[in-house]
Design an enzyme around this catalytic site. Structure first.
Site, mmCIF file in Angstrom:
data_model
loop_
_atom_site.group_PDB
_atom_site.id
_atom_site.type_symbol
_atom_site.label_atom_id
_atom_site.label_comp_id
_atom_site.label_asym_id
_atom_site.label_seq_id
_atom_site.Cartn_x
_atom_site.Cartn_y
_atom_site.Cartn_z
ATOM 1 N N ASN A 10 0.999 -1.211 0.067
ATOM 2 C CA ASN A 10 0.016 -0.034 -0.074
ATOM 3 C C ASN A 10 0.971 1.169 0.035
ATOM 4 O O ASN A 10 1.488 1.827 0.880
ATOM 5 C CB ASN A 10 -0.844 0.311 1.250
ATOM 6 N N LYS A 12 -0.190 4.201 -0.100
ATOM 7 C CA LYS A 12 -0.495 5.286 0.277
ATOM 8 C C LYS A 12 -0.499 6.708 -0.607
ATOM 9 O O LYS A 12 -0.345 6.369 -1.805
ATOM 10 C CB LYS A 12 -0.169 5.757 1.405
ATOM 11 N N HIS A 101 -9.296 1.113 5.360
ATOM 12 C CA HIS A 101 -7.993 1.418 6.147
ATOM 13 C C HIS A 101 -8.311 2.222 7.245
ATOM 14 O O HIS A 101 -8.992 3.221 7.162
ATOM 15 C CB HIS A 101 -7.027 1.883 5.132
ATOM 16 N N GLU A 103 -6.474 4.973 7.978
ATOM 17 C CA GLU A 103 -6.455 6.261 7.707
ATOM 18 C C GLU A 103 -7.674 6.911 7.018
ATOM 19 O O GLU A 103 -8.053 8.055 7.184
ATOM 20 C CB GLU A 103 -5.085 6.161 6.805
ATOM 21 N N GLU A 171 -4.817 -4.719 11.057
ATOM 22 C CA GLU A 171 -3.736 -3.872 11.316
ATOM 23 C C GLU A 171 -4.240 -2.896 12.526
ATOM 24 O O GLU A 171 -4.760 -1.937 12.643
ATOM 25 C CB GLU A 171 -4.021 -2.739 10.060
ATOM 26 N N GLY A 177 2.897 2.479 10.694
ATOM 27 C CA GLY A 177 3.753 3.572 10.308
ATOM 28 C C GLY A 177 4.727 3.909 11.741
ATOM 29 O O GLY A 177 5.435 4.852 11.722
ATOM 30 N N SER A 217 3.774 -1.801 10.367
ATOM 31 C CA SER A 217 5.242 -1.951 10.363
ATOM 32 C C SER A 217 5.906 -3.232 10.120
ATOM 33 O O SER A 217 6.875 -3.866 10.711
ATOM 34 C CB SER A 217 5.552 -1.541 11.914
HETATM 35 P P1 PGA Z 1 3.107 0.489 7.700
HETATM 36 O O1 PGA Z 1 1.589 0.639 6.867
HETATM 37 O O2 PGA Z 1 3.640 -0.772 7.049
HETATM 38 O O3 PGA Z 1 3.597 1.706 7.149
HETATM 39 O O4 PGA Z 1 2.885 0.213 8.949
HETATM 40 C C1 PGA Z 1 0.624 -0.392 6.947
HETATM 41 C C2 PGA Z 1 -0.726 0.000 6.200
HETATM 42 O O5 PGA Z 1 -1.200 1.012 6.686
HETATM 43 O O6 PGA Z 1 -1.181 -0.762 5.437
#
Ligand code: PGA
Length: 259
Positions: A10, A12, A101, A103, A171, A177, A217
């Site tokens: 992803n 983003k 997601h 976000e 998640e 992140g 992560s």
């Molecule tokens: P990340 O993001 O691997 O940077 O933690 C995962 C995600 O948001 O799908």
């Protein structure tokens, strides 16, 4: 792992158009002579910003790479400024839309109800939505993880008769992140719980087939141990998917676990 692993990147809101070619050249080169074998045994998906889908489709054609979209809307067409429809995603060979997601939930106010509508619409039209669920740090501290996941899944899947094609991604919001992944044990605990829930909702046979990805992560260092867990069927990778060598290493870890 009884289910074919899915390693999903992803991106983003990252990268520019001029980065794309070099990215894929490096990614494929890093897989080297294993490339074909890996892509035969693992589903690898990239969800770039939608505006790059056409470029990514071109740059990955002839390879068995799947495409994703980071968000889409459930209506067919109309006055929905800024949105993309399922039909549009299908025009670019998208097979895995990411839905709900954290976000999207946090910054764009997506509710479980809207997420549910998106999941149903995707399934109805032959797409394989990746439904994202996960608890915040506060909720984990209050030992509400299972409760939160249960609510998110129930609300998103209520009324769904058939979930064939559905992928769930666990998640934890606190792990996204932050560099602070859930441990393999913590993740397996929630994945097992999600599979049990799926079994209650759709029956044991269906639950055995549903792929449940871990996201938060994921890195070349922790991928293997996470992917070795019984109910972890792949990874949804943010930050590390922006680096082709890291993402190739994560892909290889999934391949090593199944071979
Ligand atoms: P990340 O993001 O691997 O940077 O933690 C995962 C995600 O948001 O799908």
């Amino acid at each position: 792992m009884a289910r074919k692993p899915l390693i999903a990147g992803n991106w983003k809101m990252n990268k520019s158009r001029s980065d794309l070619q070099e990215y894929f050249v490096s990614y494929f080169a890093a897989l080297g002579e294993n490339l074909q074998k890996v892509l035969d045994n693992i589903d690898v998906m990239f969800a770039p910003p939608a505006i790059f889908l056409s470029d990514c489709k071109q740059l990955t054609s002839e390879k068995n790479i799947k495409l994703g979209i980071q968000n889409l809307f459930f209506e067919k067409s109309g006055a929905f400024t800024g949105e993309h429809s399922i039909g549009m995603a299908k025009d670019f060979d998208v097979s895995f839309p990411i839905v709900g997601h954290s976000e999207r939930r946090q910054f764009f106010g997506e509710s479980d109800e809207i997420i549910g509508k998106k999941v149903s619409a995707c399934l109805e039209h032959g797409l394989k939505p990746i439904l994202c669920v996960g608890e915040t740090l506060e909720e984990r501290k209050e030992q509400k993880t299972h409760l939160v996941i249960e609510k998110q899944i129930k609300l998103a899947l209520s009324g769904l008769g058939n979930c064939e094609g559905l992928v769930v991604a666990y998640e934890p919001v606190w792990a996204i992140g932050t560099g602070l992944s859930a441990t393999s044990k913590e993740a397996q605990d929630v994945h097992g719980f999600i599979r049990e829930m799926m079994s209650g909702l759709f029956g044991g046979k269906v639950a055995e087939k549903v792929r449940i990805l871990y996201g938060g992560s994921v890195s070349p260092i922790n991928a293997r141990e996470l992917l070795e867990q019984h109910d972890i069927d792949g990874a949804l990778v943010g930050g590390a998917s922006l680096r082709p060598l890291d993402f190739a290493q994560i892909t290889m870890s999934a391949y090593e676990v199944v071979s």
